[in-house]
Design a protein around this motif. Structure first.
Motif, PDB file in Angstrom:
ATOM      1  N   LYS A  24      30.486  34.536  33.241  1.00 40.65           N
ATOM      2  CA  LYS A  24      30.913  34.189  34.593  1.00 40.65           C
ATOM      3  C   LYS A  24      29.708  34.182  35.516  1.00 40.65           C
ATOM      4  O   LYS A  24      28.923  35.124  35.552  1.00 40.65           O
ATOM      5  CB  LYS A  24      31.962  35.189  35.073  1.00 40.65           C
ATOM      6  CG  LYS A  24      32.543  34.887  36.459  1.00 40.65           C
ATOM      7  CD  LYS A  24      31.758  35.577  37.562  1.00 40.65           C
ATOM      8  CE  LYS A  24      32.286  35.207  38.945  1.00 40.65           C
ATOM      9  NZ  LYS A  24      31.412  35.684  40.041  1.00 40.65           N
ATOM     10  N   SER A  82      31.942  29.739  38.366  1.00 38.66           N
ATOM     11  CA  SER A  82      31.989  29.084  37.055  1.00 38.66           C
ATOM     12  C   SER A  82      32.289  30.102  35.964  1.00 38.66           C
ATOM     13  O   SER A  82      31.798  31.229  36.003  1.00 38.66           O
ATOM     14  CB  SER A  82      30.660  28.390  36.758  1.00 38.66           C
ATOM     15  OG  SER A  82      30.402  27.362  37.694  1.00 38.66           O
ATOM     16  N   ARG A 119      32.747  30.304  31.576  1.00 34.12           N
ATOM     17  CA  ARG A 119      32.685  29.661  30.267  1.00 34.12           C
ATOM     18  C   ARG A 119      33.270  30.613  29.231  1.00 34.12           C
ATOM     19  O   ARG A 119      32.923  31.795  29.207  1.00 34.12           O
ATOM     20  CB  ARG A 119      31.243  29.305  29.889  1.00 34.12           C
ATOM     21  CG  ARG A 119      31.102  28.853  28.420  1.00 34.12           C
ATOM     22  CD  ARG A 119      29.706  28.417  28.097  1.00 34.12           C
ATOM     23  NE  ARG A 119      29.526  28.150  26.675  1.00 34.12           N
ATOM     24  CZ  ARG A 119      28.759  27.191  26.172  1.00 34.12           C
ATOM     25  NH1 ARG A 119      28.073  26.412  27.007  1.00 34.12           N
ATOM     26  NH2 ARG A 119      28.645  27.014  24.882  1.00 34.12           N
ATOM     27  N   ASP A 128      33.816  30.892  25.049  1.00 34.65           N
ATOM     28  CA  ASP A 128      33.548  30.381  23.708  1.00 34.65           C
ATOM     29  C   ASP A 128      34.541  31.020  22.744  1.00 34.65           C
ATOM     30  O   ASP A 128      34.711  32.245  22.741  1.00 34.65           O
ATOM     31  CB  ASP A 128      32.120  30.698  23.277  1.00 34.65           C
ATOM     32  CG  ASP A 128      31.082  30.103  24.215  1.00 34.65           C
ATOM     33  OD1 ASP A 128      31.094  28.883  24.411  1.00 34.65           O
ATOM     34  OD2 ASP A 128      30.269  30.872  24.760  1.00 34.65           O
ATOM     35  N   SER A 178      34.063  25.452  23.375  1.00 37.82           N
ATOM     36  CA  SER A 178      33.723  26.097  24.645  1.00 37.82           C
ATOM     37  C   SER A 178      34.560  25.464  25.745  1.00 37.82           C
ATOM     38  O   SER A 178      34.649  24.236  25.847  1.00 37.82           O
ATOM     39  CB  SER A 178      32.233  25.932  24.964  1.00 37.82           C
ATOM     40  OG  SER A 178      31.439  26.568  23.991  1.00 37.82           O
ATOM     41  N   ILE A 217      34.942  25.246  29.769  1.00 34.32           N
ATOM     42  CA  ILE A 217      34.121  25.473  30.963  1.00 34.32           C
ATOM     43  C   ILE A 217      34.906  25.099  32.216  1.00 34.32           C
ATOM     44  O   ILE A 217      35.466  24.003  32.313  1.00 34.32           O
ATOM     45  CB  ILE A 217      32.811  24.649  30.902  1.00 34.32           C
ATOM     46  CG1 ILE A 217      31.970  25.079  29.698  1.00 34.32           C
ATOM     47  CG2 ILE A 217      32.013  24.821  32.192  1.00 34.32           C
ATOM     48  CD1 ILE A 217      30.733  24.226  29.484  1.00 34.32           C
ATOM     49  N   ASN A 270      34.204  24.845  36.251  1.00 31.26           N
ATOM     50  CA  ASN A 270      33.254  24.853  37.368  1.00 31.26           C
ATOM     51  C   ASN A 270      34.038  24.708  38.664  1.00 31.26           C
ATOM     52  O   ASN A 270      34.424  23.606  39.064  1.00 31.26           O
ATOM     53  CB  ASN A 270      32.235  23.714  37.226  1.00 31.26           C
ATOM     54  CG  ASN A 270      31.206  24.000  36.142  1.00 31.26           C
ATOM     55  OD1 ASN A 270      30.582  25.055  36.129  1.00 31.26           O
ATOM     56  ND2 ASN A 270      31.041  23.066  35.212  1.00 31.26           N
ATOM     57  N   THR A 324      36.076  21.222  31.515  1.00 28.44           N
ATOM     58  CA  THR A 324      35.402  20.509  30.437  1.00 28.44           C
ATOM     59  C   THR A 324      35.579  21.295  29.150  1.00 28.44           C
ATOM     60  O   THR A 324      35.509  22.522  29.146  1.00 28.44           O
ATOM     61  CB  THR A 324      33.887  20.359  30.706  1.00 28.44           C
ATOM     62  OG1 THR A 324      33.699  19.740  31.985  1.00 28.44           O
ATOM     63  CG2 THR A 324      33.225  19.502  29.637  1.00 28.44           C
ATOM     64  N   LEU A 349      24.538  27.168  30.780  1.00 29.92           N
ATOM     65  CA  LEU A 349      25.731  27.443  29.989  1.00 29.92           C
ATOM     66  C   LEU A 349      26.940  26.678  30.514  1.00 29.92           C
ATOM     67  O   LEU A 349      27.883  26.401  29.769  1.00 29.92           O
ATOM     68  CB  LEU A 349      26.044  28.943  30.007  1.00 29.92           C
ATOM     69  CG  LEU A 349      25.162  29.858  29.161  1.00 29.92           C
ATOM     70  CD1 LEU A 349      25.490  31.317  29.464  1.00 29.92           C
ATOM     71  CD2 LEU A 349      25.353  29.567  27.675  1.00 29.92           C
ATOM     72  N   PHE A 350      26.919  26.336  31.798  1.00 33.37           N
ATOM     73  CA  PHE A 350      28.070  25.693  32.431  1.00 33.37           C
ATOM     74  C   PHE A 350      27.886  24.190  32.561  1.00 33.37           C
ATOM     75  O   PHE A 350      28.638  23.522  33.272  1.00 33.37           O
ATOM     76  CB  PHE A 350      28.323  26.337  33.796  1.00 33.37           C
ATOM     77  CG  PHE A 350      28.388  27.842  33.719  1.00 33.37           C
ATOM     78  CD1 PHE A 350      29.548  28.475  33.294  1.00 33.37           C
ATOM     79  CD2 PHE A 350      27.270  28.613  34.031  1.00 33.37           C
ATOM     80  CE1 PHE A 350      29.606  29.853  33.200  1.00 33.37           C
ATOM     81  CE2 PHE A 350      27.321  29.990  33.937  1.00 33.37           C
ATOM     82  CZ  PHE A 350      28.493  30.619  33.519  1.00 33.37           C
ATOM     83  N   GLN A 351      26.882  23.666  31.865  1.00 30.34           N
ATOM     84  CA  GLN A 351      26.608  22.232  31.868  1.00 30.34           C
ATOM     85  C   GLN A 351      26.849  21.663  30.470  1.00 30.34           C
ATOM     86  O   GLN A 351      26.770  22.381  29.467  1.00 30.34           O
ATOM     87  CB  GLN A 351      25.159  21.959  32.301  1.00 30.34           C
ATOM     88  CG  GLN A 351      24.779  22.566  33.636  1.00 30.34           C
ATOM     89  CD  GLN A 351      25.630  22.041  34.781  1.00 30.34           C
ATOM     90  OE1 GLN A 351      25.949  20.849  34.812  1.00 30.34           O
ATOM     91  NE2 GLN A 351      25.995  22.912  35.714  1.00 30.34           N
TER      92      GLN A 351
END
Length: 452
Positions: free
Chosen positions: A152, A156, A158, A160, A177, A179, A181, A191, A421-423
């Motif tokens: 976190k 955002s 994520r 996994d 994963s 995600i 945002n 995503t 990590l959030f892209q």
């Protein structure tokens, strides 16, 4: 006198009446000036009736005007459940698609408050370990386990996971994963990454045919944890000198409590299933009890289910329907093949005063990631009034035969969370045709203890 009563009752529900009578033109003229979500004495909305009676044009008209899909009648069933029973594939697909859209719209309504709460929370890394167990002999041997890793940063999150989907006694492994945002514009905040195939998919209108096949070939299930009679008592340890149980869970001191009165109530219908369907489902269960996993998803594309022949036309008149006592709805579709059961669970929860996250903070995180249906069960549990502290270890019934032991085995506030990590990685390709709905909304469609 009964005729006068029927006329008075019938006047209360004009949308229901014109659907019952099959008058699409009248429905179209009334739909803008009447409550599209109104329930009649049986708890049925206009959409319930349209589905149960096979009024396909009325169904599409109601959905186009935003009729709610996730709503239950007095019998506890949603329009989606009734659509599965009726068996028209196009109607089922339309309802699943609309349910997905309405769920996202509800998420967008909550977004400002959720994003503000996430920004106020410190950045962290957390691991949740899942161990699935069953009282059915040998089944625990083939049940999956998983470690969810959650990062976190700002607004955002994520997650996994390797346990992509868990539906009844089927599950699917992967490397996925999820995600969120929160600062992105709607439609771009969610995503899903497939890390094995190096593919990604944003929040778009996705292929839902696999879900429809599962719905049409499985029992119509509704399951929920009953929290009415739940109490907590301190767990004891020791043979002679009994004392309250205290142990370390990871690096956290925890007090253990016995959960008393936890009951998983389940109801299922199968009037839409053929003898062949029942034999296939029975074979899956038999393979489980023999310690085999051959009944689980193996990646092979399923054969598409055709619509069922419609049930016999109901001979119930509107006047007969509208005067029926509450909870005694006349049969409008197939003869029900129905079973309900409840199972009591002996469960424990370990509460730690040392855990740096609060329950309210956890609920904000789970608000984002509950599209994974086993995480929705965790959120449902945490919403209960728990003993003091943070639940670092929990037993939760997932299915009538399966429980999950969840352990918050690692947590640390960190200010060095990598923003990448959030892209979406630069070497991943977008795949809008890949079916990730099973990952993102299956719990709403199949096992939310409420949708069906």
């Amino acid at each position: 006198m009964p005729m006068i009563m029927a006329q008075k009752e019938g006047e209360k529900y004009p949308l229901h009446r014109c659907i019952f009578q099959g008058s699409v033109k009248t429905l179209s003229s009334l739909i803008r000036t009447h409550d599209i979500a109104e329930k009649d004495k049986q708890g049925n909305t206009p959409l319930h009736l349209a589905v149960m009676l096979g009024r396909k044009e009325c169904v599409q008209l109601l959905l186009a005007h935003g009729a709610p899909v996730k709503v239950k009648n007095l019998a506890g069933w949603s329009p989606l459940a009734e659509a599965i029973s009726y068996g028209d594939r196009q109607t089922i697909s339309s309802l699943v698609r609309k349910l997905k859209q309405q769920t996202r719209e509800q998420m967008e309504e909550r977004r400002p408050n959720l994003v503000a709460a996430l920004h106020q929370m410190g950045d962290f890394y957390m691991e949740l370990k899942w161990d699935f167990q069953s009282w059915v002999p040998l089944v625990s041997r083939v049940l999956p386990s998983d470690i969810c890793k959650i990062h976190k940063s700002g607004a955002s999150i994520r997650m996994d996971t390797t346990l992509v989907d868990f539906n009844d006694m089927r599950w699917e492994r992967g490397d996925i994963s999820f995600i969120f945002n929160g600062d992105q514009k709607p439609g771009h905040s969610l995503t899903v990454l497939d890390n094995k195939a190096k593919l990604f998919q944003r929040e778009t209108e996705l292929e839902i045919e696999d879900e429809v096949d599962i719905l049409m070939s499985s029992d119509i299930m509704a399951a929920q944890m009953s929290t009415k009679g739940i109490t907590f008592s301190r767990a004891q340890t020791g043979w002679i000198f009994r004392e309250d149980k205290r142990e370390m869970v990871g690096t956290f001191h925890a007090d253990f409590y016995q959960i008393n009165g936890m009951v998983l109530e389940s109801r299922k219908r199968r009037e839409h299933l053929s003898e062949e369907d029942l034999q296939k489902n029975k074979a899956i269960m038999e393979s489980l009890t023999k310690g085999s996993s051959q009944g689980f998803k193996n990646g092979e594309p399923p054969l598409r289910r055709a619509s069922l022949n419609p049930p016999p036309e109901s001979n119930i008149t509107w006047d007969e329907y509208v005067v029926a006592p509450s909870g005694e709805c006349p049969l409008l579709g197939r003869n029900l093949v129905y079973k309900e059961s409840s199972k009591s669970f002996k469960a424990t929860v370990a509460m730690s005063p040392d855990f740096p996250l609060t329950v309210d903070m956890l609920l904000n995180v789970l608000e984002v990631i509950t599209p994974f249906k086993h995480l929705s069960k965790l959120r449902q549990f945490v919403l209960m009034k728990l003993p003091p502290g943070f639940p670092v270890k929990i037993d939760i019934p997932i299915l009538p035969t399966v429980t999950a032991k969840i352990t918050f085995q690692e947590f640390a506030f960190r200010n060095d969370i990598d923003p990448e990590l959030f892209q979406v990685p630069s070497d991943y390709f977008e795949d809008p045709m890949r079916d990730y709905d099973a990952y993102m909304i299956m719990m709403m469609v199949l096992h939310n203890a409420s949708c069906v």
